[in-house]
Motif scaffolding. Structure first.
Motif, short mmCIF file in Angstrom:
data_model
loop_
_atom_site.label_atom_id
_atom_site.label_comp_id
_atom_site.label_asym_id
_atom_site.label_seq_id
_atom_site.Cartn_x
_atom_site.Cartn_y
_atom_site.Cartn_z
N GLU A 82 14.50 -13.51 24.77
CA GLU A 82 14.29 -12.71 23.56
C GLU A 82 15.30 -11.56 23.51
O GLU A 82 15.69 -11.04 24.56
CB GLU A 82 12.86 -12.17 23.54
N VAL A 83 15.69 -11.18 22.29
CA VAL A 83 16.56 -10.01 22.19
C VAL A 83 15.72 -8.77 22.51
O VAL A 83 14.55 -8.67 22.15
CB VAL A 83 17.24 -9.87 20.81
N ALA A 84 16.37 -7.83 23.19
CA ALA A 84 15.66 -6.67 23.71
C ALA A 84 14.98 -5.86 22.62
O ALA A 84 13.85 -5.37 22.78
CB ALA A 84 16.65 -5.79 24.48
N SER A 85 15.66 -5.73 21.47
CA SER A 85 15.13 -4.86 20.41
C SER A 85 13.86 -5.44 19.79
O SER A 85 13.08 -4.72 19.19
CB SER A 85 16.19 -4.65 19.33
N PHE A 87 11.70 -7.62 21.70
CA PHE A 87 10.75 -7.65 22.81
C PHE A 87 10.08 -6.28 23.01
O PHE A 87 8.87 -6.17 23.16
CB PHE A 87 11.47 -8.07 24.08
N ARG A 88 10.90 -5.23 22.96
CA ARG A 88 10.36 -3.92 23.35
C ARG A 88 9.38 -3.36 22.32
O ARG A 88 8.62 -2.46 22.63
CB ARG A 88 11.49 -2.91 23.61
N TYR A 89 9.43 -3.86 21.09
CA TYR A 89 8.55 -3.31 20.07
C TYR A 89 7.42 -4.24 19.67
O TYR A 89 6.89 -4.14 18.58
CB TYR A 89 9.36 -2.91 18.83
N ARG A 90 7.10 -5.20 20.52
CA ARG A 90 5.93 -6.02 20.17
C ARG A 90 5.01 -6.10 21.38
O ARG A 90 5.42 -5.83 22.52
CB ARG A 90 6.38 -7.42 19.73
N LYS A 91 3.79 -6.46 21.09
CA LYS A 91 2.84 -6.65 22.19
C LYS A 91 3.15 -7.99 22.82
O LYS A 91 3.25 -8.99 22.13
CB LYS A 91 1.43 -6.71 21.61
N HIS A 92 3.35 -8.03 24.14
CA HIS A 92 3.60 -9.33 24.74
C HIS A 92 2.59 -9.64 25.82
O HIS A 92 2.05 -8.75 26.46
CB HIS A 92 5.03 -9.46 25.26
N VAL A 93 2.35 -10.91 25.99
CA VAL A 93 1.42 -11.36 27.01
C VAL A 93 2.23 -11.65 28.26
O VAL A 93 3.21 -12.39 28.21
CB VAL A 93 0.71 -12.64 26.53
N ASP A 111 18.60 -0.79 24.28
CA ASP A 111 17.41 -1.62 24.10
C ASP A 111 17.09 -2.44 25.36
O ASP A 111 15.93 -2.61 25.71
CB ASP A 111 17.61 -2.56 22.90
N THR A 112 18.12 -2.94 26.00
CA THR A 112 17.90 -3.75 27.20
C THR A 112 17.29 -2.89 28.31
O THR A 112 16.34 -3.31 28.99
CB THR A 112 19.24 -4.38 27.66
N LEU A 113 17.80 -1.68 28.46
CA LEU A 113 17.25 -0.78 29.48
C LEU A 113 15.82 -0.38 29.15
O LEU A 113 14.96 -0.32 30.05
CB LEU A 113 18.12 0.48 29.60
#
Ligand code: M6R
Length: 365
Positions: A82-85, A87-93, A111-113
């Motif tokens: 997934e692109v970092a931007s 991934f970081r702003y969604r709820k993930h399981v 975003d990656t960091l």
């Protein structure tokens, strides 16, 4: 220093045989991946990995997409990319025993960091980084790092960083696959294919003049389509990204099987269609996709294995590439697309090394 080259990008494209070799060095023997290829701590980290989550941006994301094909095929481990931007702003399981893998040339992409820092808090099994810049934030903050040996990359359009990321990712995949029962003969077959890469990339570089000739057909076009199937789909994405970044021609990439589901409507004589066709088990399907394009008057530019049986005819320009192992093909087939976009940009007179609106490293979101 650009040396004899007109642009850093061209110099960096030509460095690829050498830096791919440097990235292999100390990690593989003639036939196997070295036990210590990823450092001593790696062995524990690779045991019982049940899922790999790859995070990256831009070209590094495309490298991750290729790696997903490898990781699932060779290691039999499910892999998400997934692109970092996003991934970081969604709820993930978080699945149990997930290895978190960040890919970044600079090691400073904001975003990656941010995704990495989140993942560490959320309790992933371990964070592996693939990076080209020693001492960067990604290197400092990862549990385990595989350095690509591309050397400094100056051109904003990433070239040698991508092919060395792929080389490192393939070696990582083999190390992981060994923990998951990949037969020794298979490992040897692929390691031998890795050793052939520098020579094969040099063979592609020898086509530079022909590719420059081909690039003339793109100069006055406003749109283009890139097609690939399987692990060549991310190669098509990367080819399209290169063309749009430096020549400002709108380029879209599609998995060839999606043509009929929409993009075919765009195809006419003003829409060049670029295709990468190594000789793998999808080539016959790809050929029928090409027919669909040709029947609509689209002009095709096909980079094909000489054994794939793609014949030049009216509306189909074929550039023959060396026969390569299907696993390493994405690395080899990326190179002609880099050269193609380079030559189109030079013809258009754009600023190849410093495209408008872009920065080499995106340290703010
Ligand atoms: O340094 P990183 O690999 O994290 O950079 C990611 C992207 O910003 C980068 O690949 C960008 O897409 C390039 N300009 C592509 O040519």
């Amino acid at each position: 220093d650009k040396g004899e080259y007109r642009h850093f990008m061209l110099k960096e494209i030509y460095e690829q045989p050498r830096v791919i070799k440097a990235t292999m060095e100390g990690r593989v023997t003639k036939t196997r991946v070295l036990e210590q290829a990823l450092g001593t701590e790696a062995e524990n980290l690779l045991d019982n990995v049940r899922h790999v989550q790859i995070i990256a941006c831009g070209t590094s994301y495309h490298a991750g997409m290729v790696a997903r094909y490898w990781i699932e095929e060779l290691a039999g481990v499910p892999c998400s990319v997934e692109v970092a931007s996003e991934f970081r702003y969604r709820k993930h399981v978080i699945q149990q025993d997930t290895l978190f893998l960040c890919i970044s040339q600079s090691g400073e992409t904001a975003d990656t960091l941010a995704a990495l820092r989140q993942a560490k808090k959320a309790g992933f099994r371990a964070a592996l980084g693939i990076c080209n810049v020693p001492g960067s934030s990604l290197v400092r903050e990862s549990d385990l790092v595989i350095m690509t040996q591309a050397g400094p990359e100056i051109g904003v359009a990433s070239t040698k960083a991508f092919t060395t990321q792929l080389t490192a990712l393939l070696i990582f995949t083999l190390a992981l696959a060994r923990h998951n029962g990949l037969p020794e003969e298979k490992e040897t077959e692929i390691v031998e294919a890795i050793h052939r890469l520098p020579g094969q990339v040099s063979d592609v570089l020898a086509l530079d003049g022909e590719i420059a000739e081909m690039s003339k057909a793109f100069m006055d076009k406003n749109h283009s389509l890139f097609l690939g199937r399987g692990s060549q789909f991310p190669v098509a994405l990367e080819g399209a990204l290169k063309l749009k970044e430096i020549s400002y021609i709108h380029a879209e990439a599609y998995p060839a099987g999606e043509l009929k589901h929409g993009p075919l409507a765009l195809v006419d004589s003003e829409m060049p269609v670029v295709t990468v066709a190594p000789n793998n088990d999808l080539v016959e399907k790809l050929k029928s996709n090409l027919e669909e394009v040709r029947a609509r008057g689209g002009e095709l530019f096909v980079f094909a294995d000489k054994l794939a049986g793609v014949k030049p005819e009216e509306g189909i320009h074929v550039m023959q590439l060396p026969s390569v192992h299907p696993i390493t093909a994405p690395i080899v087939y990326t190179v002609p697309l880099q050269l193609l976009s380079y030559h189109v940009a030079v013809l258009k007179g754009t600023d190849v090394d410093q495209p408008r609106n872009l920065a080499k490293s995106v340290t703010v979101e």
